[in-house]
Every structure is written in C-alpha cells, then in structure tokens.
Enzyme design. Structure first.
Site, short mmCIF file in Angstrom:
data_model
loop_
_atom_site.label_atom_id
_atom_site.label_comp_id
_atom_site.label_asym_id
_atom_site.label_seq_id
_atom_site.Cartn_x
_atom_site.Cartn_y
_atom_site.Cartn_z
N GLU A 88 0.91 -1.31 0.02
CA GLU A 88 -0.11 0.18 -0.15
C GLU A 88 0.90 1.33 0.02
OE1 GLU A 88 -4.07 1.70 2.40
OE2 GLU A 88 -2.52 0.62 3.75
N CYS B 51 -4.97 -3.64 3.54
CA CYS B 51 -4.76 -3.19 4.84
C CYS B 51 -5.90 -3.26 5.84
CB CYS B 51 -4.23 -1.57 4.81
SG CYS B 51 -3.20 -1.13 6.12
N LYS C 58 -10.19 0.66 -2.33
CA LYS C 58 -10.29 0.19 -0.78
C LYS C 58 -11.69 0.51 -0.23
CE LYS C 58 -7.75 0.74 3.37
NZ LYS C 58 -6.48 1.44 4.15
#
Length: 268
Positions: A44, A157, A117
């Site tokens: 990321e 994440c 995301k």
C-alpha cells in the site's frame, strides 16, 4: 487444475519522493522476476508516503492514464510478470478526495482488475492519530482478479479486519493484502489476522507491508508474508526492504478443502 505459481511480496519503506519510490519498486520487481516470480505484489502507498495525508492528492491520476500506471504497465511487460500494484491514488471526481486503488497488470501491460479500498482506517491512541476518510473515498465492491487461472481476492490493509468482505468474494485461491499497518496495530494483530483469513477461507494469503521507519516519522510493521491454506506462515520478512518469495500450490488448496470441508459446511 492450475500449475503451481511462484509469487513475491515486495516490502518497501516508501518515501515522500515519487521517483525514488518507483526506482526502488523497479529494482525489487526485477529481483523478484529473476528469482522466478510470475506475480509480484507491491505494498500500500508504494509510490508515496508523504509528509501529510494530502500529499497524495498532488500525484493522483485518472484511471487508465498517468506516469505511475504507465510505469507499472511497462514493468509488467519488461519483466514478463503480473503486477498487483499495492495502491496508488486514483482521481474520484470529488475535490480533495481520491480512491486508494489496487490495480492488476498482466505481462502484456494491460490493466486487468481495479479494486478501490472499501474500509478506511481510523485509529487514535496517544500521539498516534489516523483518519483516511479525510482524503479518501471508499470503494463499494469486492473484486476477484484472474492471474494465470488463479482466483485472486483483492483487499487492502484495514480490510483485513472485516471477514465478511472475503466471504463475499466466494472461493478464491489467494487473498492479497498490500498494507501500511502501523507498528502499534501490526505488533498486536497482523499475523493472527492473516492466519485467520487463510484458515477460514482455506486459501493462501500474500501480505505485503511497508516495513520500517519512514522519512515522515511514521513506523510501519512490515512482516510481509505468505500464509498457506492451513494457516502456516511459509515465509516472512520482518523489517526492511526486500523480497518474500513463495509458491501457490493448487494441490495444497484442494487437500485442505477436501480433508476439512468447512467451506461446504457453511450454513449462514
């Protein structure tokens, strides 16, 4: 059945300098390709860990155009690999907000999948404070990519903490997890969550973290790793820049699912 495939996680300690980060990524992609990787995963924010959250707005690109995306496409062709490109900022059409986006490029340089995301990180403890929603917009849809016949579930994440996302993907062979986990939360939860996602989905998990102390003062957890469908960590790099190499074995996935058919026993 697909043949086994070698994959690599490329751990970085990204800086506030875009060009420097791309140079590091290029070197690591080349290193992984020489080791036989067919697919490489970047972390990321591989392209920028800015001094402040809004720095990413200055390098945001329109989807399908821009120097970062061209770099990724070119590297995929030159190295003859699939690249799962960590995340980069993609323009949203809303002023002051971007998507934190994972793009997948095939060895012909074509973008074959895009995932924005979904879950945006928010954490406050002592002097540490993060709120991604200040500059990011959330995605809305799970995405599964195809890489040489393997079904790859894309996530980023903070998504790791939401198992319902992976159930929504259906059966996948691999979950990828590019991340910039904080040292605090990573030390507490990173490995146990990675292993849990592998065990409950009976698939491989390839995690790629930022791993060290960054120029902006932030410390990330690292511990890029490959976890197999039985929940065993097959390879890991604790801190620093480097390559984590491993192999996806379809026979291993089948063996776990046949001996313990938990996915078939789901009721809810």
């Amino acid at each position: 059945m697909s043949k086994p495939m070698t994959v690599a996680s490329l751990q970085m300690i990204s800086t506030p300098d875009l060009e420097r980060n791309l140079d590091i990524a290029q070197r690591l992609i080349g290193q992984a390709a020489k080791l036989g990787a067919r697919m490489v995963l970047l972390p990321e924010y591989f392209c920028l860990m800015g001094q402040k959250d809004t720095d990413k707005l200055a390098i945001a690109e329109q989807f399908g155009h821009g120097p970062i995306q061209q770099f990724l496409a070119d590297q995929a062709v030159v190295r003859n690999v699939h690249i799962v490109a960590g995340t980069l900022p993609i323009a949203s059409g809303t002023e002051g907000r971007v998507y934190n986006t994972t793009l997948v490029f095939d060895p012909k340089g074509q973008c074959t999948a895009r995932y924005d995301k979904i879950h945006l990180f928010c954490f406050t403890k002592g002097q540490e404070s993060y709120d991604e929603a200040r500059v990011l917009l959330p995605g809305t849809k799970p995405v599964v990519a195809d890489v040489d016949g393997f079904k790859i579930g894309l996530s980023v994440c903070y998504d790791l903490r939401f198992p319902e996302l992976y159930r929504a993907m259906g059966k996948v062979d691999l979950i990828v997890m590019p991340a910039a986990f904080t040292y605090t939360t990573g030390r507490a939860h990173w490995e146990v969550l990675m292993r849990a996602r592998a065990i409950e989905n009976q698939c491989y998990v390839l995690a790629c973290g930022q791993g060290g102390v960054h120029e902006n003062g932030r410390r990330t957890w690292g511990h890029s790793m490959l976890v197999n469908p039985w929940g065993e960590v097959e390879n890991v790099l604790a801190e620093g820049e480097g390559v984590v190499l491993g192999q996806l074995d379809p026979a291993k996935i089948d063996d776990v699912r046949n001996s313990l058919p938990a996915l078939a026993h789901r009721v809810l």
